[in-house]
Design an enzyme around this catalytic site. Structure first.
Site, short mmCIF file in Angstrom:
data_model
loop_
_atom_site.label_atom_id
_atom_site.label_comp_id
_atom_site.label_asym_id
_atom_site.label_seq_id
_atom_site.Cartn_x
_atom_site.Cartn_y
_atom_site.Cartn_z
N CYS A 157 0.87 -1.16 0.00
CA CYS A 157 0.00 0.00 0.00
C CYS A 157 0.91 1.21 0.00
O CYS A 157 2.12 1.07 0.12
CB CYS A 157 -0.86 0.00 1.24
SG CYS A 157 -1.76 -1.54 1.47
N ARG A 176 0.98 1.77 -5.87
CA ARG A 176 1.19 0.72 -4.88
C ARG A 176 -0.10 0.00 -4.51
O ARG A 176 -0.07 -0.95 -3.73
CB ARG A 176 1.79 1.33 -3.62
CG ARG A 176 3.07 2.08 -3.86
CD ARG A 176 3.55 2.73 -2.61
NE ARG A 176 4.18 1.77 -1.74
CZ ARG A 176 5.46 1.45 -1.75
NH1 ARG A 176 6.26 2.06 -2.58
NH2 ARG A 176 5.95 0.56 -0.94
N TRP A 199 -3.81 -1.82 -1.24
CA TRP A 199 -3.89 -3.04 -2.05
C TRP A 199 -4.20 -4.14 -1.04
O TRP A 199 -3.37 -4.46 -0.18
CB TRP A 199 -2.58 -3.31 -2.77
CG TRP A 199 -2.64 -4.50 -3.69
CD1 TRP A 199 -3.15 -4.53 -4.96
CD2 TRP A 199 -2.20 -5.83 -3.40
NE1 TRP A 199 -3.04 -5.79 -5.48
CE2 TRP A 199 -2.46 -6.62 -4.55
CE3 TRP A 199 -1.61 -6.44 -2.30
CZ2 TRP A 199 -2.15 -7.96 -4.62
CZ3 TRP A 199 -1.30 -7.79 -2.38
CH2 TRP A 199 -1.56 -8.53 -3.53
N ASN A 241 1.54 -0.30 5.59
CA ASN A 241 1.88 -1.01 4.36
C ASN A 241 2.60 -2.28 4.78
O ASN A 241 3.58 -2.20 5.52
CB ASN A 241 2.80 -0.14 3.49
CG ASN A 241 3.46 -0.94 2.39
OD1 ASN A 241 2.87 -1.90 1.87
ND2 ASN A 241 4.68 -0.58 2.02
N GLY A 242 2.13 -3.43 4.33
CA GLY A 242 2.80 -4.69 4.68
C GLY A 242 1.82 -5.69 5.24
O GLY A 242 0.60 -5.58 5.03
N GLU A 300 6.40 -13.05 -21.65
CA GLU A 300 6.18 -11.66 -21.26
C GLU A 300 4.97 -11.07 -22.02
O GLU A 300 4.14 -10.37 -21.45
CB GLU A 300 7.46 -10.84 -21.53
CG GLU A 300 7.31 -9.33 -21.51
CD GLU A 300 6.85 -8.75 -20.17
OE1 GLU A 300 6.74 -9.50 -19.19
OE2 GLU A 300 6.57 -7.55 -20.12
N LYS A 342 1.61 -9.57 -20.28
CA LYS A 342 1.06 -8.24 -20.55
C LYS A 342 -0.42 -8.33 -20.88
O LYS A 342 -1.24 -7.55 -20.40
CB LYS A 342 1.77 -7.57 -21.74
CG LYS A 342 3.14 -6.99 -21.56
CD LYS A 342 3.24 -5.74 -20.76
CE LYS A 342 3.37 -6.03 -19.29
NZ LYS A 342 4.69 -6.35 -18.80
N GLU A 396 -2.58 -9.25 -17.78
CA GLU A 396 -2.75 -8.29 -16.69
C GLU A 396 -3.61 -7.09 -17.05
O GLU A 396 -4.25 -6.53 -16.17
CB GLU A 396 -1.43 -7.88 -16.05
CG GLU A 396 -0.47 -7.10 -16.89
CD GLU A 396 0.81 -6.75 -16.12
OE1 GLU A 396 1.82 -6.52 -16.78
OE2 GLU A 396 0.79 -6.68 -14.88
N HIS A 402 3.85 -31.17 -27.36
CA HIS A 402 3.85 -31.97 -26.13
C HIS A 402 2.64 -31.68 -25.26
O HIS A 402 2.63 -31.98 -24.08
CB HIS A 402 5.16 -31.75 -25.36
CG HIS A 402 6.36 -32.14 -26.15
ND1 HIS A 402 6.69 -33.45 -26.42
CD2 HIS A 402 7.28 -31.38 -26.79
CE1 HIS A 402 7.78 -33.49 -27.17
NE2 HIS A 402 8.15 -32.24 -27.41
N LYS A 454 1.57 -1.72 -8.55
CA LYS A 454 2.84 -1.56 -9.25
C LYS A 454 4.01 -2.11 -8.44
O LYS A 454 4.94 -2.69 -8.98
CB LYS A 454 3.04 -0.07 -9.52
CG LYS A 454 4.30 0.27 -10.28
CD LYS A 454 4.16 -0.13 -11.71
CE LYS A 454 5.44 0.14 -12.50
NZ LYS A 454 5.46 -0.70 -13.72
O1 M6R Z 1 9.40 -3.81 -9.35
P1 M6R Z 1 9.72 -5.17 -9.88
O2 M6R Z 1 10.38 -5.13 -11.19
O3 M6R Z 1 10.53 -5.99 -8.89
O4 M6R Z 1 8.33 -5.88 -10.05
C1 M6R Z 1 8.23 -7.21 -10.46
C2 M6R Z 1 6.83 -7.55 -10.91
O5 M6R Z 1 5.92 -7.34 -9.88
C3 M6R Z 1 6.40 -6.74 -12.13
O6 M6R Z 1 7.30 -6.88 -13.18
C4 M6R Z 1 4.99 -7.17 -12.59
O7 M6R Z 1 5.04 -8.48 -13.07
C5 M6R Z 1 4.47 -6.20 -13.66
N1 M6R Z 1 3.15 -5.76 -13.32
C6 M6R Z 1 4.37 -6.81 -15.01
O8 M6R Z 1 3.91 -5.90 -15.95
#
Ligand code: M6R
Length: 608
Positions: free
Chosen positions: A2, A27, A74, A98-99, A480, A484, A487, A503, A603
């Protein structure tokens, strides 16, 4: 994960708390709240959903208090309702957190048995009651917080304000980042320097175990044993970054379009273009010729950057590479010895699992390098050598420019280590560096394919499942691309190694499932063509991302081709990332999703 803020101010703080929370919304954004003191009495305003709901609430029911704390959430424990929104409060105090408080159940039982009544489903509420309990026993706010903190297990950053205390804010940090800032007769608290940037450029980071007392006159710091300590004041650059979308509709679009510039800036930091070689801006904290093994650890997109880099380190530096997601790595007790190097990759530099993995590697005596975007982050500060990506602040939750900058830095590290190990000749290094120098221009070319990509996205927006395929370094890029898409469009997508198709996943192929194939014209291209034939033979609709030569040679009836600029294949993942990002972006826009703040995500993931 958060965002928390606090102000001990000389004028009403509610508006500024919200302003700071906007910079922390990355966050978490499923509810938000503030607490201030109105005529000495604690008052809260909270709202479910995005920060704008809290703003509307405050417009209807304004607050005038000169001291306060704020929170954007969050959800970890408890649904994202207004009732579970922070600040949590008792009649004595309000707290933002936060945590995760890991032992909240036992504390809750203990406090309930002593007559405390809990009103929420959160772990945080036990902190409010625990400190209140100490105060009920006669302790001052400082004494009560000092007594309560050692009883909390887990990772947390906390901010408290107290009923009747117009000039007192207490903060504490254990495993989650926290900074204080200094103003003119005012002090500030924030999860990071970015939150505080509108108010001050002078900050101090709390260290793990620290707690701090903020008043208008200044800040006192104490360590985990309650001994007064001095912590350095730093000047931050955070305010220099303008956090706006420019001419773009979303931060994600802006960040995709920024890539030629930020990748160019990052590469310029690591390359000596006139000499045609890599020149790292720091000394390698190890003797590369003696390295026996490389371990790469990261999460999410950063993990996929590491997976691509595995191909580069093995090829250019001839070193065995092990790579794992940080949440697995940190708990499986991997044997590491002092002759190995661990590289962690993280945009935020605060990801809890990645940070724990870094600490694990250090405990085992390994040297550590962090490929990291936030220079003041915990990971950047704790590693032996921060290898900075110069992407600038990334606001969109879906990582884009940070990814391509991570790839750029990892490519340079692979070349530098390869040269230091004698695995790479000067000529080969120079050829690779020429390829890297071409990357920003090629990225710009790739982004120009946006109109075609937007068209193709209309197909994806109708699908419920999508398969992404690639071989070699395009395999992690396929994963990747699928991440994308998942998400931000919420479409189920999987990234597979093209050779693995037969497979199992080939059973999924039918006309309704688009198959996106990332296929630069590289050494394994012909193999990929065979796999595409297998898909076509089963009625699959293939969307090919490749250059024209590759598309022509395949002679397959593609559903669509996103024609990429011709290039040497070594660093194609950096360039081919752009169409994968744009496909996800336009699909999500067509579907009407909140691109920058997709559901359930945040994020910066500072909880494990
Ligand atoms: O801040 P970080 O690069 O350590 O974060 C890692 C992941 O949480 C981050 O890359 C996440 O997968 C993204 N939302 C992907 O777009």
């Amino acid at each position: 994960m958060c965002g928390i803020v606090g102000i001990v101010g000389r004028e009403p703080v509610a508006g500024r708390l919200v302003e700071a929370l906007k910079r922390l919304e990355y966050r978490g954004y499923d509810s938000a709240g503030v607490a201030t003191l109105e005529a000495g009495r604690l008052v809260r305003r909270r709202a479910e959903g995005k920060l704008r709901n809290l703003e509307e609430r405050l417009a209807r029911e304004p607050l005038q208090g000169m001291i306060g704390v704020g929170h954007t959430r969050w959800a970890t424990h408890g649904r994202p309702t207004e009732n579970n929104a922070h600040p949590h409060a008792s009649e004595r105090l309000a707290v933002v957190h936060n945590g995760i408080i890991e032992n909240f159940r036992e504390l809750r039982e203990e406090l309930s048995a002593r007559g405390h009544v809990f009103a929420t489903e959160t772990d945080t509420e036990v902190v409010a009651h625990l400190v209140t309990d100490e105060m009920d026993g006669g302790k001052s706010p400082r004494e009560a917080v000092a007594a309560a903190l050692p009883r909390l297990r887990g990772a947390f950053a906390l901010g408290f304000v107290f009923d009747g205390q117009e000039n007192l804010l207490i903060a504490a940090r254990q495993g989650a980042p926290l900074a204080v800032g200094y103003g003119d007769g005012e002090t500030f608290l924030g999860s990071d320097a970015l939150a505080l940037a509108p108010f001050t450029d002078t900050i101090t980071y709390l260290e793990d175990g620290d707690w701090a007392v903020l008043t208008r006159e200044g800040v006192e710091f104490f360590d985990a044993r309650n001994a007064p300590v001095t912590r350095a004041r730093l000047r931050t650059q955070a305010s220099a970054f303008l956090i706006d979308k420019g001419n773009h509709r979303h931060f994600m679009a802006k960040e995709i379009h920024e890539q030629p510039e930020v990748v160019g800036r990052t590469l310029a930091h690591y390359l000596d273009m006139s000499q045609g070689c890599v020149r790292l801006p720091f000394d390698l904290p190890f003797d590369a010729s003696k390295l026996t093994r490389l371990t790469i650890v990261a999460c999410g997109t950063a993990y996929y950057a590491g997976l691509v880099a595995k191909y580069w380190f093995e090829r250019y530096a001839r070193i065995p590479v092990e790579i794992d997601v940080a949440s697995e790595f940190r708990y499986r007790e991997p044997p590491l010895d002092a002759t190995g190097l661990t590289i962690v990759v993280s945009q935020s530099g605060e990801t809890a699992d990645t940070l724990a993995s870094l600490r694990y590697a250090k405990e085992k005596g390994q040297k550590t390098v962090a490929v990291v975007n936030v220079p003041t982050s915990t990971i950047a500060r704790e590693c032996d050598a921060p290898a900075l990506t110069l992407a600038g602040p990334e606001i969109g939750v879906a990582s884009t420019k940070a990814f391509t900058c991570q790839l750029s830095v990892l490519a340079c590290l692979a070349i530098a280590i390869g040269r230091a190990r004698g695995a790479l000749s000067l000529e080969r290094e120079s050829a690779l560096v020429s390829q890297l120098i071409a990357v920003p221009g090629l990225l710009a070319e790739a982004i120009k394919r946006e109109p075609k990509i937007e068209q193709v996205s209309a197909t994806l927006a109708k699908a419920s499942d999508v398969l992404y395929l690639g071989r070699g370094a395009s395999f992690p890029l396929a994963m990747e691309g699928a991440l994308k898409l998942k998400e931000i469009s919420y479409i189920h997508a999987e990234g597979y190694a093209a050779g693995e198709l037969k497979h199992g996943p080939i059973a999924l192929i039918d006309e309704s499932m688009p198959v996106i194939v990332i296929a630069p014209h590289d050494g394994v291209y012909e193999k990929t063509v065979s796999n595409m034939q297998e898909v076509a033979a089963r009625g699959g609709r293939i969307i090919l991302i490749a250059d024209n030569r590759a598309a022509d040679e395949a002679a397959i009836d593609f559903h669509a081709v996103v024609a990429m600029p011709a290039m040497e294949p070594d660093f194609a993942p950096i360039v081919y990332a752009a169409p994968a990002q744009l496909l996800a972006y336009h699909t999500a826009v067509i579907m009407g999703n909140d691109v920058d703040q997709p559901r359930h995500l945040a994020k910066s993931v500072t909880v494990e």
